[in-house]
Design a protein around this motif. Structure first.
Motif, short mmCIF file in Angstrom:
data_model
loop_
_atom_site.label_atom_id
_atom_site.label_comp_id
_atom_site.label_asym_id
_atom_site.label_seq_id
_atom_site.Cartn_x
_atom_site.Cartn_y
_atom_site.Cartn_z
N HIS A 20 0.84 -1.21 0.00
CA HIS A 20 0.00 0.00 0.00
C HIS A 20 0.87 1.26 0.00
O HIS A 20 0.60 2.20 -0.74
N LEU A 21 1.92 1.28 0.82
CA LEU A 21 2.81 2.44 0.86
C LEU A 21 3.53 2.64 -0.47
O LEU A 21 3.66 3.77 -0.95
N LEU A 22 4.00 1.55 -1.07
CA LEU A 22 4.68 1.67 -2.37
C LEU A 22 3.72 2.18 -3.44
O LEU A 22 4.08 3.04 -4.25
N HIS A 23 2.51 1.65 -3.45
CA HIS A 23 1.52 2.09 -4.42
C HIS A 23 1.23 3.59 -4.26
O HIS A 23 1.18 4.34 -5.23
N THR A 24 1.04 4.02 -3.01
CA THR A 24 0.75 5.42 -2.75
C THR A 24 1.93 6.30 -3.14
O THR A 24 1.75 7.37 -3.74
N ILE A 40 -1.40 10.37 4.13
CA ILE A 40 -2.07 9.15 4.57
C ILE A 40 -1.38 8.65 5.83
O ILE A 40 -0.20 8.93 6.06
N ILE A 41 -2.12 7.92 6.64
CA ILE A 41 -1.57 7.29 7.83
C ILE A 41 -1.80 5.79 7.70
O ILE A 41 -2.92 5.35 7.45
N THR A 48 3.37 3.32 13.26
CA THR A 48 2.54 4.20 12.45
C THR A 48 3.41 4.94 11.46
O THR A 48 4.50 5.40 11.79
N ILE A 49 2.92 5.02 10.23
CA ILE A 49 3.63 5.75 9.19
C ILE A 49 2.71 6.86 8.70
O ILE A 49 1.55 6.62 8.38
N LEU A 50 3.22 8.06 8.69
CA LEU A 50 2.51 9.18 8.09
C LEU A 50 3.29 9.56 6.85
O LEU A 50 4.48 9.87 6.93
N MET A 51 2.64 9.49 5.70
CA MET A 51 3.31 9.82 4.45
C MET A 51 2.58 10.99 3.81
O MET A 51 1.35 11.00 3.74
N GLY A 52 3.34 11.97 3.38
CA GLY A 52 2.72 13.14 2.77
C GLY A 52 3.41 13.53 1.49
O GLY A 52 4.60 13.33 1.32
N LEU A 53 2.61 14.08 0.59
CA LEU A 53 3.13 14.63 -0.66
C LEU A 53 3.21 16.14 -0.50
O LEU A 53 2.22 16.79 -0.18
N ILE A 54 4.40 16.66 -0.71
CA ILE A 54 4.60 18.11 -0.64
C ILE A 54 4.91 18.58 -2.05
O ILE A 54 5.90 18.18 -2.64
N SER A 82 12.24 8.76 21.53
CA SER A 82 13.53 8.13 21.22
C SER A 82 13.42 7.14 20.06
O SER A 82 14.41 6.84 19.41
N LYS A 83 12.21 6.64 19.77
CA LYS A 83 12.02 5.70 18.67
C LYS A 83 11.40 6.35 17.43
O LYS A 83 11.24 5.71 16.41
N THR A 84 11.08 7.63 17.51
CA THR A 84 10.41 8.32 16.42
C THR A 84 11.43 8.78 15.39
O THR A 84 12.43 9.39 15.73
N LYS A 85 11.16 8.46 14.13
CA LYS A 85 12.08 8.81 13.05
C LYS A 85 11.31 9.52 11.95
O LYS A 85 10.14 9.25 11.71
N GLU A 86 12.00 10.41 11.24
CA GLU A 86 11.43 11.07 10.07
C GLU A 86 12.36 10.83 8.90
O GLU A 86 13.58 10.99 9.02
N LEU A 87 11.79 10.43 7.78
CA LEU A 87 12.56 10.22 6.55
C LEU A 87 11.96 11.12 5.48
O LEU A 87 10.75 11.07 5.23
N ILE A 88 12.77 11.94 4.89
CA ILE A 88 12.33 12.83 3.83
C ILE A 88 12.95 12.36 2.53
O ILE A 88 14.17 12.21 2.43
#
Length: 96
Positions: A20-24, A40-41, A48-54, A82-88
């Motif tokens: 689903h994430l790859l498709h989105t 989307i979440i 939990t993954i929050l993915m956004g289009l900017i 401590s476990k929260t990560k952000e990938l741009i």
């Protein structure tokens, strides 16, 4: 149950969440097709993954969704900083 919850559901797995994430992601990258929502979440068990289009450098919707998720997690004692990560991933610049 939320349709983007991929754990604890019959016939739903990590493979489904990744697909689903790859498709989105590919849909966001395909300039000819836009999604109805820029964020989307996706949830799997306690992840939990929050993915956004900017686009056009307008990150307001993405940042608003991040803030909303952060507030909800803090109110419910669910945020482990401590476990929260952000990938741009920036696909706007051509790689040499």
């Amino acid at each position: 149950m939320d349709p983007l919850q991929f754990a604890y559901r019959h016939n739903r797995s990590t493979d489904d969440a990744i697909a689903h994430l790859l498709h989105t992601t590919l849909t966001h990258l395909d300039k000819g097709r836009a999604t109805s929502s820029s964020t989307i979440i996706v949830k799997f068990a306690d992840d939990t993954i929050l993915m956004g289009l900017i686009s056009d450098n307008d990150e307001r919707a993405y940042l608003e969704e991040i803030k909303h998720l952060e507030n909800w997690c803090q109110e419910n004692n669910l945020l482990n900083v401590s476990k929260t990560k952000e990938l741009i991933v920036d696909c706007s610049k051509k790689q040499e």
